[in-house]
Design a protein around this motif. Sequence first.
Motif, mmCIF file in Angstrom:
data_model
loop_
_atom_site.group_PDB
_atom_site.id
_atom_site.type_symbol
_atom_site.label_atom_id
_atom_site.label_comp_id
_atom_site.label_asym_id
_atom_site.label_seq_id
_atom_site.Cartn_x
_atom_site.Cartn_y
_atom_site.Cartn_z
ATOM 1 N N CYS A 97 0.845 -1.200 0.000
ATOM 2 C CA CYS A 97 0.000 0.000 0.000
ATOM 3 C C CYS A 97 0.878 1.247 0.000
ATOM 4 N N SER A 100 -0.409 4.586 1.896
ATOM 5 C CA SER A 100 -0.125 4.685 3.326
ATOM 6 C C SER A 100 1.328 5.079 3.557
ATOM 7 N N ILE A 142 -0.592 1.336 7.277
ATOM 8 C CA ILE A 142 -1.966 1.412 6.771
ATOM 9 C C ILE A 142 -2.904 1.915 7.865
ATOM 10 N N GLN A 143 -2.770 1.365 9.063
ATOM 11 C CA GLN A 143 -3.621 1.799 10.171
ATOM 12 C C GLN A 143 -3.384 3.272 10.500
ATOM 13 N N CYS A 145 -2.315 5.658 8.500
ATOM 14 C CA CYS A 145 -2.889 6.486 7.439
ATOM 15 C C CYS A 145 -4.414 6.510 7.529
ATOM 16 N N TRP A 146 -5.005 5.352 7.779
ATOM 17 C CA TRP A 146 -6.464 5.237 7.842
ATOM 18 C C TRP A 146 -7.036 6.093 8.973
ATOM 19 N N GLN A 147 -6.346 6.105 10.106
ATOM 20 C CA GLN A 147 -6.833 6.841 11.264
ATOM 21 C C GLN A 147 -6.541 8.338 11.186
ATOM 22 N N ARG A 151 -10.616 11.282 4.806
ATOM 23 C CA ARG A 151 -11.372 10.590 3.763
ATOM 24 C C ARG A 151 -10.570 10.419 2.482
ATOM 25 N N TRP A 153 -7.338 10.132 1.952
ATOM 26 C CA TRP A 153 -6.318 9.094 2.039
ATOM 27 C C TRP A 153 -6.928 7.714 2.238
ATOM 28 N N ARG A 154 -8.083 7.639 2.857
ATOM 29 C CA ARG A 154 -8.764 6.347 2.965
ATOM 30 C C ARG A 154 -9.177 5.835 1.589
ATOM 31 N N VAL A 157 -6.084 4.465 -0.015
ATOM 32 C CA VAL A 157 -5.714 3.168 0.569
ATOM 33 C C VAL A 157 -6.599 2.074 -0.004
#
Length: 272
Positions: A97, A100, A142-143, A145-147, A151, A153-154, A157
């Motif tokens: 990924c 991320s 990944i986690q 970036c997600w957190q 929106r 960047w999610r 991902v």
Amino acid sequence: MCLPRVKEEAPRKVDWQDLLPISRRQRWAELTLPLPWLVLSWALYASPFWPAGALASFMFFLCALRLNHEAIHGNLGLPRRADIALLHLLSALMIGCNSSIAWSHMQHHRHAMGPNDLEGHCGHMSAGEVLLYGPRFPLDLIQHCWQGGGRKWRRRVLCDGLAVAMAIGLILCSHQGFLVLHLAAMGAAQCLTAFFAVWITHQGTAQSGLAGRSQRGVLARLAYLMFYHREHHLFPKVPVSRLPDLAARLDDQVPGYAKSRQPVVPWFDRTT
């Protein structure tokens, strides 16, 4: 008492803006840099010499990391949408990924080995610790970036995840041994990214206060100039291909710069 880390700042009296532009030829050279190694690795995997394909895969991953890195910083002279599309394409080829990585890398530049720098915290570990942590590192990115990325960047991902899932599906459905070996090699490379892409260029710099380590000589060339890491942190908009020129100017024009440098691998370093 533990004193706060002093972040090394870019020297002001150094000419560097002329190093930014790249020609069309240089851009195509960057965009195609990983391809010969990818083709060579596949050819080796399909031959009786298939174990040698692992070295070619390592070099492909290194060159793809360099290309990915240039796209993250917008150093290819491409529209931003093209940079993002390139990250997705490389995610499929590298089985990872890259969005991320992009988000966490920009946080790495912003917070530089501080408590909010997930990428850089690998540099605080020992070699053994970072090797053990390596398989978890891509998942933590990944986690992270997600957190924290929001929106936009999610979505990126998720696009990377779709690209990787499609690549894995095509590889497994193809029943081609050389592609399965490529998949295995990329999995191993992802697990070693924390060591080769972060730890090796940052270990010890939290104590020294330097922006990163920096190599000179043959090893720096063999690493496709990715070991000019201190120079990159100080001037991230300078393309990787121009970092040796930037390093020479810093050595010549900034008092104490060359003397304070910490090489990546000291016994392979060449001091000018």
